[in-house]
Design an enzyme around this catalytic site. Structure first.
Site, PDB file in Angstrom:
ATOM      1  N   GLY A 180       0.879  -1.032   0.610  1.00 43.11           N
ATOM      2  CA  GLY A 180      -0.002   0.183   0.004  1.00 43.11           C
ATOM      3  C   GLY A 180       0.869   1.315  -0.040  1.00 43.11           C
ATOM      4  N   GLY A 187       1.301   5.516   2.792  1.00 37.22           N
ATOM      5  CA  GLY A 187       2.639   4.417   2.008  1.00 37.22           C
ATOM      6  C   GLY A 187       3.950   5.532   1.466  1.00 37.22           C
ATOM      7  CB  ALA A 223       1.756   4.317  -4.521  1.00 38.50           C
ATOM      8  N   GLY A 224       0.203   4.996  -1.393  1.00 40.71           N
ATOM      9  CA  GLY A 224      -1.844   5.863  -0.430  1.00 40.71           C
ATOM     10  C   GLY A 224      -0.932   6.685   0.391  1.00 40.71           C
ATOM     11  CG  ASP A 275      -4.134   4.571  19.650  1.00 42.32           C
ATOM     12  OD1 ASP A 275      -4.935   5.303  18.446  1.00 42.32           O
ATOM     13  OD2 ASP A 275      -4.603   3.680  19.468  1.00 42.32           O
ATOM     14  CG  HIS A 335      -5.704   1.804  16.366  1.00 45.75           C
ATOM     15  ND1 HIS A 335      -5.045   2.298  16.656  1.00 45.75           N
ATOM     16  CD2 HIS A 335      -5.280   1.637  14.445  1.00 45.75           C
ATOM     17  CE1 HIS A 335      -4.490   3.549  15.812  1.00 45.75           C
ATOM     18  NE2 HIS A 335      -5.257   3.044  14.329  1.00 45.75           N
TER      19      HIS A 335
END
Length: 342
Positions: free
Chosen positions: A36, A42, A38-39, A179, A206
């Protein structure tokens, strides 16, 4: 002036990283894969892992746009070699082969009005497929799960690994570091202490009320009122929503999550490399409560989880919070297990 400040800051940060790990001559070869890459999480995570001197090979995978991300961060003059992989299962296999650590921020982000549970159907399917590939191509890697809802995606991963006959509970982590990062930041502001000196354990899960910061164990201790501690707890629990609303539909907590993900990945790499007394909070398989998965302080080592540490003394407010979070966390775990076994 800005350039000189940046150079000084970069040099100082790099020296600090090296001081906290090994000398550059003794650092083992470590391959890190980001799924992931390219997100929204990421890309900054890829940048931060490229800056980490413990990484020798950085493997970036996504369904699109990964070659551009890899080319961009690959120009940075740090130790690791960067390769981008895009698209099909064959490319995913190449990305994963030989990985010591796999970080998974893949999936869709939260949008205004969405809970982490709303993400479930899309992200659960993505996690299921990626974990099947991990089981096949790098079964001994540590896995850092960022994809939400983490309360459910970690149990999904565990079930997929069990089906493949390679599940090792010591090597699967839900990344709850954001968190902790938020709790430290918010506490430091109210206690008027330097944030770099603050430590606050965060337990539970979470998402929302399952996030339970233990401000009674915060260091340095500050004499904060019950109302302030209640408000700090609520803000830590709602930190993700705060960012989603502030971005007004344009994104979620990507930059701070990438930072937190890089911090936890760094701790995992230090543990793998034999650095002693590396302790971080993480959502792992656990027996410290009746729930099969739970976030608490974990000692990291060469095999992943070396020890799940006890919760320690809780205030009455925290004891109430612990009991209140259990039903929701239990439901999220069961939802993940059910999905994985459909």
């Amino acid at each position: 002036m800005f350039r000189s400040m940046l150079v000084r800051s970069s040099s100082s940060a790099k020296q600090s990283l090296l001081r906290r790990s090994f000398s550059s001559g003794s650092v083992p070869e470590r391959k890190v894969a980001i799924l992931g890459a390219a997100g929204g999480i990421g890309q900054p995570l890829a940048l931060l892992m490229k800056l980490n001197p413990l990484v020798s090979s950085l493997s970036l995978f996504d369904i699109a746009n990964t070659p551009g991300v890899a080319a961009d961060v690959g120009h940075i003059n740090t130790r690791s070699e960067v390769v981008g992989y895009m698209g099909d299962d064959e490319e995913l296999a190449k990305a994963l082969e030989g990985a010591d650590l796999v970080i998974i921020p893949a999936g869709v982000p939260r949008k205004p009005g969405m809970t982490r549970d709303d993400l479930f159907n899309i992200n659960a399917g993505i996690v299921k497929n990626l974990c099947s590939a991990i089981a096949k191509y790098c079964p001994n890697a540590l896995v850092n799960m960022i994809s939400n809802p983490v309360n459910s995606t970690v149990p999904i991963a565990a079930e997929i690994f069990k089906k493949a006959g390679m599940y090792d509970e010591k090597k699967l982590f839900g990344v709850t570091t954001l968190d902790v990062v938020r709790a430290k930041t918010f506490y430091a502001g109210k206690a008027n202490v330097p944030v770099a000196e603050v430590n606050v354990p965060v337990i539970g899960g979470h998402a929302g009320v399952t996030i339970l910061p233990l401000f009674s164990q915060a260091t340095p201790q500050a004499n904060l009122s019950g109302d302030v501690l209640t408000a700090l707890t609520k803000r830590t629990q709602d930190g993700g929503t705060e960012v989603v609303e502030a971005k007004a539909g344009k994104g979620s907590a990507t930059l701070s999550m990438a930072y937190a993900g890089a911090l936890f990945a760094d701790a995992c790499l230090k543990g793998l490399n034999g650095v002693p007394d590396v302790v971080e909070c993480s959502y792992v398989q656990s027996t410290i409560t009746e729930l099969p998965f739970f976030a608490s302080k974990v000692r990291l080592g060469k095999n992943g989880v070396e020890e799940v540490l006890d919760l320690g003394p809780l205030s009455d407010f925290e004891k109430e919070g612990l009991e209140a979070l259990k039903p929701e966390l239990k439901s999220s775990i069961e939802k993940g297990v059910k999905f994985a076994n459909q």
